[in-house]
Design a protein around this motif. Structure first.
Motif, mmCIF file in Angstrom:
data_model
loop_
_atom_site.group_PDB
_atom_site.id
_atom_site.type_symbol
_atom_site.label_atom_id
_atom_site.label_comp_id
_atom_site.label_asym_id
_atom_site.label_seq_id
_atom_site.Cartn_x
_atom_site.Cartn_y
_atom_site.Cartn_z
ATOM 1 N N ASP A 64 -1.112 -0.243 11.724
ATOM 2 C CA ASP A 64 -1.869 -0.890 10.644
ATOM 3 C C ASP A 64 -2.215 0.115 9.546
ATOM 4 O OD1 ASP A 64 -1.695 -3.203 12.151
ATOM 5 O OD2 ASP A 64 -3.766 -3.113 12.868
ATOM 6 N N ALA A 65 -2.652 1.312 9.936
ATOM 7 C CA ALA A 65 -2.994 2.341 8.945
ATOM 8 C C ALA A 65 -1.759 2.757 8.142
ATOM 9 C CB ALA A 65 -3.611 3.557 9.639
ATOM 10 N N SER A 66 -0.624 2.867 8.810
ATOM 11 C CA SER A 66 0.615 3.223 8.132
ATOM 12 C C SER A 66 1.012 2.154 7.118
ATOM 13 C CB SER A 66 1.724 3.445 9.163
ATOM 14 O OG SER A 66 2.948 3.754 8.543
ATOM 15 N N VAL A 67 0.849 0.880 7.484
ATOM 16 C CA VAL A 67 1.154 -0.220 6.550
ATOM 17 C C VAL A 67 0.251 -0.119 5.323
ATOM 18 C CG1 VAL A 67 1.107 -2.728 6.192
ATOM 19 C CG2 VAL A 67 1.988 -1.801 8.341
ATOM 20 N N ARG A 68 -1.046 0.113 5.547
ATOM 21 C CA ARG A 68 -1.986 0.196 4.419
ATOM 22 C C ARG A 68 -1.611 1.329 3.468
ATOM 23 N NH1 ARG A 68 -5.473 -1.683 8.435
ATOM 24 N NH2 ARG A 68 -6.060 0.397 9.143
ATOM 25 N N ARG A 69 -1.126 2.439 4.005
ATOM 26 C CA ARG A 69 -0.734 3.568 3.156
ATOM 27 C C ARG A 69 0.518 3.283 2.327
ATOM 28 N NH1 ARG A 69 -2.101 6.397 7.906
ATOM 29 N NH2 ARG A 69 0.093 6.826 8.340
ATOM 30 N N LEU A 70 1.277 2.265 2.694
ATOM 31 C CA LEU A 70 2.487 1.914 1.932
ATOM 32 C C LEU A 70 2.161 1.235 0.604
ATOM 33 C CD1 LEU A 70 4.830 0.569 4.756
ATOM 34 C CD2 LEU A 70 5.013 2.744 3.534
ATOM 35 N N GLY A 71 0.916 0.828 0.420
ATOM 36 C CA GLY A 71 0.503 0.222 -0.842
ATOM 37 C C GLY A 71 0.986 -1.196 -1.026
ATOM 38 N N LYS A 72 1.084 -1.946 0.054
ATOM 39 C CA LYS A 72 1.556 -3.329 -0.038
ATOM 40 C C LYS A 72 0.435 -4.294 -0.426
ATOM 41 C CE LYS A 72 5.446 -2.958 3.116
ATOM 42 N NZ LYS A 72 6.513 -3.715 2.495
ATOM 43 N N GLY A 73 -0.788 -3.785 -0.548
ATOM 44 C CA GLY A 73 -1.932 -4.614 -0.915
ATOM 45 C C GLY A 73 -3.058 -4.441 0.085
ATOM 46 N N ASP A 74 -4.266 -4.688 -0.388
ATOM 47 C CA ASP A 74 -5.463 -4.479 0.437
ATOM 48 C C ASP A 74 -5.522 -5.381 1.661
ATOM 49 O OD1 ASP A 74 -6.285 -2.566 -1.362
ATOM 50 O OD2 ASP A 74 -7.600 -3.932 -2.463
ATOM 51 N N GLU A 75 -4.894 -6.537 1.578
ATOM 52 C CA GLU A 75 -4.961 -7.502 2.682
ATOM 53 C C GLU A 75 -3.868 -7.300 3.725
ATOM 54 O OE1 GLU A 75 -1.983 -8.959 -0.144
ATOM 55 O OE2 GLU A 75 -4.008 -8.186 -0.438
ATOM 56 N N ARG A 76 -3.055 -6.287 3.553
ATOM 57 C CA ARG A 76 -1.948 -6.044 4.479
ATOM 58 C C ARG A 76 -2.289 -4.930 5.453
ATOM 59 N NH1 ARG A 76 3.054 -7.468 2.193
ATOM 60 N NH2 ARG A 76 3.950 -7.047 4.211
#
Length: 162
Positions: A64-76
């Motif tokens: 989840d943290a890795s996904v958030r760092r990808l910049g796909k949006g705050d809700e991702r």
């Protein structure tokens, strides 16, 4: 009534337990990775095509943290890692599923030394993380062209417009 856990749960493997479980899989091993936040037709088509390139397939999911760092949006991500692992593990084409917390899956690639490294058609081979390493030990790196022009971002945009 008590039910045993679904059989697919056995396919979810913590990174630290990966070596022992990989030793049980037939080779050649296919490796792919991604967020796979909301599974759609484009994902399952790519996964089935990737699996056809080997005898077994390991899928590594971004934490989840890795996904958030990808910049796909705050809700991702929309779905938590535990939920994404379970959905991925339930697919017949997936032999094992694990995860990584880093920004790239390179550690998992080095852990499993796949014979085939696969990403979707939006990734040119020379940009696929691990392409140098996999080619270096005699493996092949494949960018599979998209058949279905779908994306989780577009799907979420459509849902927001409803």
């Amino acid at each position: 009534m008590n039910f045993p856990p679904p059989a697919f749960e056995f396919r979810i493997v913590a990174p630290g337990d990966l070596a022992a479980r990989l030793a049980q899989l037939p080779r050649p091993l296919v490796f792919t990775n991604g967020c796979f936040d909301i599974l759609h037709r484009g994902h399952v088509t790519l996964l089935a095509q990737a699996r056809a390139l080997g005898k077994s397939m390991l899928v590594a999911l971004n934490s989840d943290a890795s996904v958030r760092r990808l910049g796909k949006g705050d809700e991702r991500p929309v779905n938590t890692l535990a939920d994404r692992l379970a959905v991925m593990a339930a697919l017949d084409c997936v032999s094992l599923v694990t995860w990584f917390d880093e920004d790239t899956p390179l550690a998992r690639i080095l852990d499993c030394r796949p014979e085939v490294l696969v990403k979707g058609g939006d990734w040119p081979v020379e940009k696929i993380v691990g392409h140098v390493e996999v080619a270096g030990w005699g493996g092949k790196v494949v960018s599979i062209p998209f058949i279905h022009q779908t994306s989780t971002t577009a799907l979420l945009d459509k849902i927001r417009r409803l």
